[in-house]
Motif scaffolding. Sequence first.
Motif: not given
Lengths: 444, 154
Positions: B146-153
């Motif tokens: 599971i490859n999670v790429a999330i960032r804050e705006r």
Amino acid sequence: MSNTIEKTVLMDQETIPVKQIKQDFKMVTFSLGGKDYGIDIMKVKEIAKFSQFTYVPNTPPFVRGVYNLRGEIISIIDLRIFFHLPVEKRKDGVENGLILRLEDYIIGVIVDSIDKVVGIASEDIQPPHPIFGDINVKYISGVVEYNGTLYLILDVEKLFGKEQAVQKAHPLEALELSLAEKPSIGVTPKESVAVGQTEKDFIRETLKTFKSFHVTPVNEKWLDVRFEQWRAERGKQGRDLQIKSVDEADEFLRTFYSSYTDTLWPDEFAASFLELIKDFSGKVFSIWNPGCGKGYETYSVTALFLKQIPDAVLKVWAMDNDLLSISTAPNLVLPSENLPSYILPYTVKGKQGIGITSQLKDRIFFEYHDVLHVNVVPECDLILARDLVSFLSPADQAKILEEFYDKLKPNGILILGNNEEPIETTKWVRISNKNFSAYKKNIE
Amino acid sequence: MRVEYINPFVESAYNVLKEVLNCQVSRGELYLKSTSTPVLGVAALVGLAGDVEGRILFDMSKETAIKVASVMNGEELKELDDLAKATITELANMITAQAVTKLHDLGFKFDLTPPAIFTGDNMEVTTAEVEALIVPMVIPYGKVEINVAIRERL
């Protein structure tokens, strides 16, 4: 340029008169281990055959002894042993040699055989190639071709010359010292600076291996001081200088770490931080805290910043690549006693102990992040990166310091570890106080 | 990636896999990656938008995907047909939805895009400017990453 050199070489072979006009450098050529070398004739006093040396005990193997040259005692060095080349034993015991006149004294060297005196044009001398095998390239001043043979020109001043003015002692003693410093020689000289350097290099290597601590201009000043302490400590305990385990590496680094990275900053320490940020004005602030660990220093900085500027719109990016540490940061449980005064307005009693209120927490983003990856942070007023840079590879250190510079606002402050400083010192202005190693951008 | 996001994804992946496959599930070591990531063969992608932006990728080999789809459907599937693909898509949806629900309870609000599925050999995925958190899950039929790429705006 290469054309003219070729032309000169051709002319050397065909037309002798032209060659004689051109030549301005004469050298005595000789062979060592089957290869051809030259020495500037101005350094050669005479060519000699040595037959009876007086052996001197307790000298390095390449010192064959002393020799009486018409009443003057000179020491004789065997260049073949000096350069670890094979030595042909002569039956008659007579050795070919040169007497060299150096700046300060006269010395004799033994070679395989003397060839001849050769005149060349000094512009034909080319710099040595760094991969020359037998002889350390720093003792070769150039390479030149003459009649189809390549000659390596030895720099005898570098070979035997005194390196420091301090060694104005007896020629032999000075010679021995300067020879002892040559790294290729397997002798055990007396305690000297050069030996310390080897030990220090070894410590650099082991710190890298055990703690991934890289010694660069960032922390070199600390290392120099620490090395002397270490030498004294270990000397007293009768242990040798080498670092042989992670524990010993930790012990060596003990004085490196900055204060209070893993606990809330005590009040007096916090006061000197407030002193540092007293000139900040405005309303919107960003702080970047890479390598925040469990978040103690992040909370300290955030609370102190709000104490200084109560109505600040503050966002803090705190990151660490240690998943375990960073995971505990958002729900950090504080000790119930001796809390510094500035944190008290932001504490709340929870089920597990004293926690931090969302009023403070909501301003901080704790991220599981590797600082060497793309850092998505806005321009910052404060970058707090204590004891982080030293643990990156030299290339990454330069890269991250560059990034700090780019990400910092013009009047922003960079705080490094107590024993760290930026590499490109001209780009930064030091504004440190007794507790922080802090820098501003140098804006011309 | 914010620490708060990590656990919901790890937990829901563990719970959902265990529940639907009814088997032993173990989690590998989490790590971060910023360079392009090779895709094992079958990748289901769910996009995120709202307070944060990014995507989640469920990545597994074709063999694993067929076996997982077979178990979930209760019948032996021979190839990665439409049914198998729909099943993997559903698995991705379940895991993401459960994670997002947990995050919603914690006060983070964002929307999902419908899952898309990619299959093929020698594929890579690159998310510029965001590093990816890799959560490897090991099941008896293979490995699901599971490859999670999330960032804050900002």
